[in-house]
Enzyme design. Structure first.
Site, PDB file in Angstrom:
ATOM      1  N   CYS A 113       9.578  10.426   1.970  1.00 24.74           N
ATOM      2  CA  CYS A 113       9.285   9.191   2.722  1.00 24.74           C
ATOM      3  C   CYS A 113      10.541   8.420   3.117  1.00 24.74           C
ATOM      4  CB  CYS A 113       8.348   8.294   1.933  1.00 24.74           C
ATOM      5  SG  CYS A 113       6.776   9.081   1.630  1.00 24.74           S
ATOM      6  N   HIS A 249       8.684   0.899   4.116  1.00 18.79           N
ATOM      7  CA  HIS A 249       7.867   2.110   4.147  1.00 18.79           C
ATOM      8  C   HIS A 249       6.428   1.710   3.824  1.00 18.79           C
ATOM      9  CE1 HIS A 249       6.191   5.961   3.464  1.00 18.79           C
ATOM     10  NE2 HIS A 249       6.153   5.848   2.142  1.00 18.79           N
ATOM     11  N   ASN A 279      -0.175   6.166   4.765  1.00 22.27           N
ATOM     12  CA  ASN A 279       1.212   6.544   4.502  1.00 22.27           C
ATOM     13  C   ASN A 279       1.570   7.768   5.344  1.00 22.27           C
ATOM     14  OD1 ASN A 279       3.618   7.497   3.472  1.00 22.27           O
ATOM     15  ND2 ASN A 279       3.033   7.286   1.321  1.00 22.27           N
TER      16      ASN A 279
HETATM   17  N1  ACO Z   1     -11.506   6.040  -5.263  1.00 23.92           N
HETATM   18  C1  ACO Z   1     -12.100   5.481  -6.318  1.00 23.92           C
HETATM   19  N2  ACO Z   1     -11.559   5.495  -7.544  1.00 23.92           N
HETATM   20  C2  ACO Z   1     -10.349   6.056  -7.678  1.00 23.92           C
HETATM   21  C3  ACO Z   1      -9.669   6.638  -6.606  1.00 23.92           C
HETATM   22  C4  ACO Z   1     -10.298   6.623  -5.350  1.00 23.92           C
HETATM   23  N3  ACO Z   1      -9.727   7.159  -4.251  1.00 23.92           N
HETATM   24  N4  ACO Z   1      -8.490   7.122  -7.046  1.00 23.92           N
HETATM   25  C5  ACO Z   1      -8.434   6.829  -8.357  1.00 23.92           C
HETATM   26  N5  ACO Z   1      -9.552   6.201  -8.742  1.00 23.92           N
HETATM   27  C6  ACO Z   1      -9.899   5.698 -10.070  1.00 23.92           C
HETATM   28  C7  ACO Z   1      -9.130   6.361 -11.184  1.00 23.92           C
HETATM   29  O1  ACO Z   1      -9.740   7.575 -11.558  1.00 23.92           O
HETATM   30  C8  ACO Z   1      -9.204   5.334 -12.262  1.00 23.92           C
HETATM   31  O2  ACO Z   1     -10.442   5.413 -12.875  1.00 23.92           O
HETATM   32  P1  ACO Z   1     -10.592   5.151 -14.483  1.00 23.92           P
HETATM   33  O3  ACO Z   1     -10.144   3.723 -14.685  1.00 23.92           O
HETATM   34  O4  ACO Z   1     -12.051   5.375 -14.734  1.00 23.92           O
HETATM   35  O5  ACO Z   1      -9.684   6.145 -15.118  1.00 23.92           O
HETATM   36  C9  ACO Z   1      -9.160   4.006 -11.503  1.00 23.92           C
HETATM   37  O6  ACO Z   1      -9.539   4.308 -10.160  1.00 23.92           O
HETATM   38  C10 ACO Z   1      -7.796   3.356 -11.483  1.00 23.92           C
HETATM   39  O7  ACO Z   1      -6.823   4.344 -11.176  1.00 23.92           O
HETATM   40  P2  ACO Z   1      -5.306   4.005 -11.095  1.00 23.92           P
HETATM   41  O8  ACO Z   1      -4.552   5.262 -10.769  1.00 23.92           O
HETATM   42  O9  ACO Z   1      -4.887   3.229 -12.309  1.00 23.92           O
HETATM   43  O10 ACO Z   1      -5.290   3.012  -9.826  1.00 23.92           O
HETATM   44  P3  ACO Z   1      -4.092   2.225  -9.214  1.00 23.92           P
HETATM   45  O11 ACO Z   1      -4.440   0.809  -9.108  1.00 23.92           O
HETATM   46  O12 ACO Z   1      -2.772   2.605  -9.850  1.00 23.92           O
HETATM   47  O13 ACO Z   1      -4.065   2.798  -7.739  1.00 23.92           O
HETATM   48  C11 ACO Z   1      -2.810   4.298  -6.347  1.00 23.92           C
HETATM   49  C12 ACO Z   1      -3.805   4.171  -7.499  1.00 23.92           C
HETATM   50  C13 ACO Z   1      -3.425   3.678  -5.116  1.00 23.92           C
HETATM   51  C14 ACO Z   1      -2.551   5.787  -6.105  1.00 23.92           C
HETATM   52  C15 ACO Z   1      -1.507   3.551  -6.715  1.00 23.92           C
HETATM   53  O14 ACO Z   1      -1.080   3.931  -8.000  1.00 23.92           O
HETATM   54  C16 ACO Z   1      -0.402   3.815  -5.735  1.00 23.92           C
HETATM   55  O15 ACO Z   1      -0.473   3.422  -4.579  1.00 23.92           O
HETATM   56  N6  ACO Z   1       0.693   4.438  -6.188  1.00 23.92           N
HETATM   57  C17 ACO Z   1       1.833   4.708  -5.342  1.00 23.92           C
HETATM   58  C18 ACO Z   1       1.516   5.924  -4.527  1.00 23.92           C
HETATM   59  C19 ACO Z   1       2.508   6.131  -3.441  1.00 23.92           C
HETATM   60  O16 ACO Z   1       3.007   5.192  -2.869  1.00 23.92           O
HETATM   61  N7  ACO Z   1       2.758   7.385  -3.151  1.00 23.92           N
HETATM   62  C20 ACO Z   1       3.575   7.761  -2.089  1.00 23.92           C
HETATM   63  C21 ACO Z   1       5.026   7.501  -2.367  1.00 23.92           C
HETATM   64  S1  ACO Z   1       5.972   7.869  -1.031  1.00 23.92           S
HETATM   65  C22 ACO Z   1       6.120   9.578  -0.798  1.00 23.92           C
HETATM   66  O17 ACO Z   1       7.174  10.128  -0.961  1.00 23.92           O
HETATM   67  C23 ACO Z   1       4.915  10.392  -0.389  1.00 23.92           C
END
Ligand code: ACO
Length: 322
Positions: A113, A249, A279
């Protein structure tokens, strides 16, 4: 003294739009969860057969038109991408041929990214040292090809698209400074394990998809974006309140809001496209820049801070007088 400045911007998004509601039909998720946790409402997905170069060319042509130059004036092409058309030649070489440009250096940069910021950094340095006068810098991604559409942890986050800028040599300062960093120790937190040399079957194989530890990536992204902003301002002796626009980003609205808070930037001075585009990796910053240039928010003379974070981990920034 030679500087480089942005003479034109361009963007392209594939026609097909997939909404959160549509994802609800195939994976266990909800529009509400996706909006609340990420700020994303929809994403654009490349058509079957539509490639990184197809998208990059359209963005490049728009940037070339805005810059008021001919494609044949371009004497350097740098493409940031993690989803190139082919293993080789580079997508930059494919774009060069298809735009009818002959003889210019053309190469891809793979920094996930942060790919566009890395590409911009290199193009700026080449122009400033007299190696080129007119550079095409592109971020283009067909990320949908490495998304596991059955994995709700990642499928909701990504989209396809391309953004481009034309950089020209100038006596006036445009790109003020660029900064690049990487820390390879976090490889396993965000990666597509398949690779050519590691011998995996890369066609719809589990290892050919994005694997991510979302929580850990989130924390590192917020910390890295905070430190790169500080470093950029300190290098140039600039106070955060002098910035006109933050163009981060576009990974997650909560990461963007955290970066803005650290800079005391109200959200109406932060360019946000993640809601409409999700993203798009190395395409996200040039797409956001192009959006705000074309809708008139970013004006000549404005001071812009671009900042990126991605797999690697890689991170970087650019301070620009537009
Ligand atoms: N829909 C519904 N529920 C979901 C989903 C979904 N799509 N995905 C995860 N959950 C659930 C999980 O299973 C979890 O359930 P549980 O509590 O029963 O275990 C709950 O939601 C919370 O999950 P978390 O992973 O703690 O949620 P979080 O608030 O951290 O959000 C997310 C997850 C959106 C992925 C966040 O961590 C994030 O944005 N991280 C950064 C990701 C990113 O930016 N990646 C790209 C980087 S750049 C690159 O190089 C590609």
């Amino acid at each position: 003294m030679i500087y480089s400045r942005i003479a034109g911007t361009g963007g392209y998004l594939p026609e097909k739009v997939v909404t959160n509601k549509e994802l609800e039909e195939t994976i266990e998720t909800s529009d509400e969860w996706i909006r609340e946790r990420t700020g994303i409402c929809r994403r654009h997905i490349a058509a079957e057969g539509e490639t990184c170069s197809d998208m990059g060319i359209i963005a490049a042509e728009k940037a070339i038109e805005m810059a008021g130059i001919e494609a044949t004036d371009v004497d350097l092409i740098v493409v940031g991408t993690t989803t190139p058309d082919k293993v080789f030649p580079s997508t930059a070489c494919i774009i060069q041929r298809r735009l009818g440009i002959k003889g210019s250096p053309a190469f891809d940069v793979q920094a996930a990214c942060s790919g566009f910021i890395y590409a911009l950094d290199l193009a700026d340095r080449i122009i400033r040292t007299g190696g080129a006068t007119t550079a095409l810098v592109i971020g283009s991604e067909a990320l949908s090809r490495v998304v596991n559409w059955e994995d709700r942890g990642t499928a909701v986050l990504f989209g396809d698209g391309a953004g481009a800028v034309v950089l020209t040599a100038s006596k006036e300062q445009g790109i003020i400074s660029t900064h690049m960093h990487a820390d390879g120790q976090y490889e396993e937190l965000l990666h597509v394990p398949a690779g050519i040399a590691s011998g995996y079957d890369t066609v719809r194989h589990e290892k050919a998809f994005i694997h991510m530890n979302g929580n850990a990536v989130f924390k590192r992204a917020v910390a890295a974006l905070g430190s790169i902003a500080k470093e950029t301002l300190a290098t140039n002796g600039i106070d955060k309140h002098e910035l006109d626009w933050l163009i981060p980003h576009q990974a997650n609205l909560r990461i963007i809001a955290a970066a803005a808070r650290k800079l005391d930037m109200p959200m109406d001075r932060v360019v946000v496209t993640v809601d409409e585009q999700a993203n798009t990796s190395s395409a996200s910053i040039p797409l956001a820049l192009d959006t705000a240039v074309r809708d008139g928010r970013i004006q000549r003379g404005h001071l812009l801070l671009l900042e990126a974070f991605g797999a690697g981990f890689t991170w970087g920034s650019a301070l620009i007088r537009y």
